[in-house]
Design a protein around this motif. Structure first.
Motif, PDB file in Angstrom:
ATOM      1  N   MET A 115       0.781  -1.008  -0.192  1.00  0.00           N
ATOM      2  CA  MET A 115       0.090  -0.080   0.013  1.00  0.00           C
ATOM      3  C   MET A 115       0.769   1.272   0.083  1.00  0.00           C
ATOM      4  O   MET A 115       0.721   2.157  -0.625  1.00  0.00           O
ATOM      5  N   ILE A 116       2.023   1.344   0.647  1.00  0.00           N
ATOM      6  CA  ILE A 116       2.704   2.358   0.882  1.00  0.00           C
ATOM      7  C   ILE A 116       3.657   2.631  -0.199  1.00  0.00           C
ATOM      8  O   ILE A 116       3.738   3.470  -0.752  1.00  0.00           O
ATOM      9  N   GLN A 117       4.133   1.427  -0.789  1.00  0.00           N
ATOM     10  CA  GLN A 117       5.055   1.513  -1.949  1.00  0.00           C
ATOM     11  C   GLN A 117       4.427   1.909  -3.154  1.00  0.00           C
ATOM     12  O   GLN A 117       4.985   2.589  -4.152  1.00  0.00           O
ATOM     13  N   SER A 118       3.117   1.512  -3.379  1.00  0.00           N
ATOM     14  CA  SER A 118       2.252   1.873  -4.572  1.00  0.00           C
ATOM     15  C   SER A 118       1.894   3.274  -4.675  1.00  0.00           C
ATOM     16  O   SER A 118       1.463   3.975  -5.586  1.00  0.00           O
ATOM     17  N   ALA A 119       1.947   4.049  -3.200  1.00  0.00           N
ATOM     18  CA  ALA A 119       1.606   5.411  -3.056  1.00  0.00           C
ATOM     19  C   ALA A 119       0.235   5.656  -3.354  1.00  0.00           C
ATOM     20  O   ALA A 119      -0.221   6.514  -3.803  1.00  0.00           O
ATOM     21  N   ARG A 120      -0.577   4.629  -3.191  1.00  0.00           N
ATOM     22  CA  ARG A 120      -2.102   4.620  -3.307  1.00  0.00           C
ATOM     23  C   ARG A 120      -2.713   4.146  -1.863  1.00  0.00           C
ATOM     24  O   ARG A 120      -3.159   3.020  -1.944  1.00  0.00           O
ATOM     25  N   SER A 121      -2.513   4.798  -0.978  1.00  0.00           N
ATOM     26  CA  SER A 121      -2.846   4.389   0.560  1.00  0.00           C
ATOM     27  C   SER A 121      -4.372   4.997   0.674  1.00  0.00           C
ATOM     28  O   SER A 121      -4.911   4.387   1.589  1.00  0.00           O
ATOM     29  N   GLY A 122      -4.855   6.082   0.203  1.00  0.00           N
ATOM     30  CA  GLY A 122      -6.018   6.546   0.581  1.00  0.00           C
ATOM     31  C   GLY A 122      -5.801   7.714   1.598  1.00  0.00           C
ATOM     32  O   GLY A 122      -4.542   7.938   2.207  1.00  0.00           O
ATOM     33  N   TRP A 123      -6.919   8.141   2.223  1.00  0.00           N
ATOM     34  CA  TRP A 123      -6.772   9.163   3.478  1.00  0.00           C
ATOM     35  C   TRP A 123      -7.827   9.136   4.200  1.00  0.00           C
ATOM     36  O   TRP A 123      -8.808   8.529   4.001  1.00  0.00           O
ATOM     37  N   TYR A 124      -7.777   9.641   5.289  1.00  0.00           N
ATOM     38  CA  TYR A 124      -8.803   9.806   6.370  1.00  0.00           C
ATOM     39  C   TYR A 124      -9.523  11.087   6.221  1.00  0.00           C
ATOM     40  O   TYR A 124      -8.908  12.100   5.983  1.00  0.00           O
ATOM     41  N   LEU A 125     -11.042  11.004   6.116  1.00  0.00           N
ATOM     42  CA  LEU A 125     -11.703  12.062   6.130  1.00  0.00           C
ATOM     43  C   LEU A 125     -12.313  12.220   7.575  1.00  0.00           C
ATOM     44  O   LEU A 125     -12.834  11.316   8.237  1.00  0.00           O
ATOM     45  N   GLN A 126     -12.479  13.541   7.941  1.00  0.00           N
ATOM     46  CA  GLN A 126     -13.292  13.616   9.176  1.00  0.00           C
ATOM     47  C   GLN A 126     -14.781  14.316   8.768  1.00  0.00           C
ATOM     48  O   GLN A 126     -14.876  15.105   7.924  1.00  0.00           O
ATOM     49  N   VAL A 127     -15.652  13.870   9.382  1.00  0.00           N
ATOM     50  CA  VAL A 127     -17.077  14.304   8.993  1.00  0.00           C
ATOM     51  C   VAL A 127     -17.258  15.753   9.904  1.00  0.00           C
ATOM     52  O   VAL A 127     -17.354  15.717  11.154  1.00  0.00           O
ATOM     53  N   ASN A 128     -17.379  16.778   9.022  1.00  0.00           N
ATOM     54  CA  ASN A 128     -17.654  18.127   9.730  1.00  0.00           C
ATOM     55  C   ASN A 128     -19.271  18.399   9.897  1.00  0.00           C
ATOM     56  O   ASN A 128     -19.631  18.992  10.609  1.00  0.00           O
ATOM     57  N   GLU A 129     -19.872  17.992   8.828  1.00  0.00           N
ATOM     58  CA  GLU A 129     -21.287  18.057   8.792  1.00  0.00           C
ATOM     59  C   GLU A 129     -21.921  16.822   8.399  1.00  0.00           C
ATOM     60  O   GLU A 129     -21.611  16.347   7.472  1.00  0.00           O
ATOM     61  N   THR A 130     -22.821  16.321   9.260  1.00  0.00           N
ATOM     62  CA  THR A 130     -23.437  15.060   8.922  1.00  0.00           C
ATOM     63  C   THR A 130     -24.738  15.105   7.773  1.00  0.00           C
ATOM     64  O   THR A 130     -24.965  16.387   7.723  1.00  0.00           O
ATOM     65  N   GLY A 131     -24.828  13.986   6.908  1.00  0.00           N
ATOM     66  CA  GLY A 131     -25.893  14.090   6.008  1.00  0.00           C
ATOM     67  C   GLY A 131     -25.857  13.219   5.150  1.00  0.00           C
ATOM     68  O   GLY A 131     -25.683  11.849   5.682  1.00  0.00           O
ATOM     69  N   LEU A 132     -26.316  13.056   3.888  1.00  0.00           N
ATOM     70  CA  LEU A 132     -26.583  11.925   3.177  1.00  0.00           C
ATOM     71  C   LEU A 132     -25.730  12.078   1.963  1.00  0.00           C
ATOM     72  O   LEU A 132     -25.668  13.044   1.427  1.00  0.00           O
ATOM     73  N   ILE A 133     -25.177  10.815   1.591  1.00  0.00           N
ATOM     74  CA  ILE A 133     -24.120  10.780   0.318  1.00  0.00           C
ATOM     75  C   ILE A 133     -25.043   9.577  -0.439  1.00  0.00           C
ATOM     76  O   ILE A 133     -25.311   8.545   0.290  1.00  0.00           O
ATOM     77  N   LYS A 134     -24.996   9.727  -1.677  1.00  0.00           N
ATOM     78  CA  LYS A 134     -25.459   8.473  -2.393  1.00  0.00           C
ATOM     79  C   LYS A 134     -24.492   8.407  -3.814  1.00  0.00           C
ATOM     80  O   LYS A 134     -23.717   9.323  -4.096  1.00  0.00           O
ATOM     81  N   ALA A 135     -24.463   7.261  -4.404  1.00  0.00           N
ATOM     82  CA  ALA A 135     -23.638   6.997  -5.497  1.00  0.00           C
ATOM     83  C   ALA A 135     -23.905   8.079  -6.621  1.00  0.00           C
ATOM     84  O   ALA A 135     -25.187   8.328  -6.917  1.00  0.00           O
ATOM     85  N   GLY A 136     -22.970   8.456  -7.193  1.00  0.00           N
ATOM     86  CA  GLY A 136     -23.290   9.506  -8.171  1.00  0.00           C
ATOM     87  C   GLY A 136     -23.092  10.926  -7.745  1.00  0.00           C
ATOM     88  O   GLY A 136     -23.013  11.866  -8.706  1.00  0.00           O
ATOM     89  N   ASP A 137     -23.031  11.168  -6.436  1.00  0.00           N
ATOM     90  CA  ASP A 137     -23.014  12.836  -5.954  1.00  0.00           C
ATOM     91  C   ASP A 137     -21.683  13.074  -6.365  1.00  0.00           C
ATOM     92  O   ASP A 137     -20.589  12.417  -6.360  1.00  0.00           O
ATOM     93  N   THR A 138     -21.465  14.269  -6.938  1.00  0.00           N
ATOM     94  CA  THR A 138     -20.352  15.068  -6.997  1.00  0.00           C
ATOM     95  C   THR A 138     -19.564  15.643  -5.979  1.00  0.00           C
ATOM     96  O   THR A 138     -20.118  15.825  -4.760  1.00  0.00           O
ATOM     97  N   ILE A 139     -18.388  15.745  -6.011  1.00  0.00           N
ATOM     98  CA  ILE A 139     -17.670  16.162  -4.696  1.00  0.00           C
ATOM     99  C   ILE A 139     -17.132  17.612  -5.114  1.00  0.00           C
ATOM    100  O   ILE A 139     -16.417  17.903  -6.195  1.00  0.00           O
ATOM    101  N   GLU A 140     -17.481  18.683  -4.196  1.00  0.00           N
ATOM    102  CA  GLU A 140     -17.133  19.984  -4.408  1.00  0.00           C
ATOM    103  C   GLU A 140     -15.968  20.090  -3.474  1.00  0.00           C
ATOM    104  O   GLU A 140     -16.036  20.000  -2.165  1.00  0.00           O
ATOM    105  N   VAL A 141     -14.740  20.575  -4.187  1.00  0.00           N
ATOM    106  CA  VAL A 141     -13.658  20.680  -3.181  1.00  0.00           C
ATOM    107  C   VAL A 141     -13.352  22.138  -2.723  1.00  0.00           C
ATOM    108  O   VAL A 141     -13.603  22.913  -3.661  1.00  0.00           O
ATOM    109  N   ILE A 142     -13.416  22.486  -1.434  1.00  0.00           N
ATOM    110  CA  ILE A 142     -13.277  23.828  -0.805  1.00  0.00           C
ATOM    111  C   ILE A 142     -11.790  23.775  -0.388  1.00  0.00           C
ATOM    112  O   ILE A 142     -11.523  23.062   0.636  1.00  0.00           O
ATOM    113  N   PRO A 143     -10.820  24.373  -1.136  1.00  0.00           N
ATOM    114  CA  PRO A 143      -9.308  24.235  -0.747  1.00  0.00           C
ATOM    115  C   PRO A 143      -9.233  25.028   0.591  1.00  0.00           C
ATOM    116  O   PRO A 143      -9.902  25.870   1.220  1.00  0.00           O
ATOM    117  N   GLY A 144      -8.262  24.251   1.247  1.00  0.00           N
ATOM    118  CA  GLY A 144      -7.979  24.640   2.612  1.00  0.00           C
ATOM    119  C   GLY A 144      -6.539  25.483   2.235  1.00  0.00           C
ATOM    120  O   GLY A 144      -6.325  26.143   1.180  1.00  0.00           O
TER     121      GLY A 144
END
Length: 127
Positions: A75-104
């Motif tokens: 996993m580490i050698q492939s550099a495709r490990s993924g990442w952890y996400l924190q839930v800031n606001e709960t809600g519903l997600i469904k397949a096909g939803d788009t991801i709007e990125v708000i830059p930090g």
């Protein structure tokens, strides 16, 4: 999933039955790679707000889950490990939803954290 399918087929000589969530992820997405995911960015997905926290680091349980003792290292050698996400606001997600990125602040992306971890692991192997 293509990477894990090929690796497990080669190393275990068995055809793996990989389905979404198999590698321990709670959210499976397409289109974002570690070099494009920045620590601190927020994502609006469905009615949720998630925040990128850090690189996902595999543990011994990952090897057991995958049925191959070299899975965590791969996993580490492939550099495709993924990442952890924190839930800031709960809600519903469904397949096909788009991801709007708000830059930090965008000082560190996940691939940079992976490279640091890979260097650290390489130094351990020297001793």
């Amino acid at each position: 999933y293509a990477f894990w399918h090929e690796l497990l087929l080669r190393e275990t000589k068995q055809t793996p039955a990989l389905k979404h969530g198999y590698v321990g992820e709670n959210l499976t997405i397409e289109g974002l790679l570690e070099e494009n995911v920045w620590v601190g960015d927020c994502w609006r997905v469905g009615t949720c707000e998630l925040q990128v926290m850090k690189l996902r680091e595999p543990c011994f349980k990952f090897n057991a889950r995958m049925g191959y003792k070299g899975s965590a290292k791969a996993m580490i050698q492939s550099a495709r490990s993924g990442w952890y996400l924190q839930v800031n606001e709960t809600g519903l997600i469904k397949a096909g939803d788009t991801i709007e990125v708000i830059p930090g602040r965008r000082t560190t992306h996940i691939a940079m954290q992976n490279a640091q971890l890979l260097r650290k692991e390489s130094q351990k192997d020297l001793f």
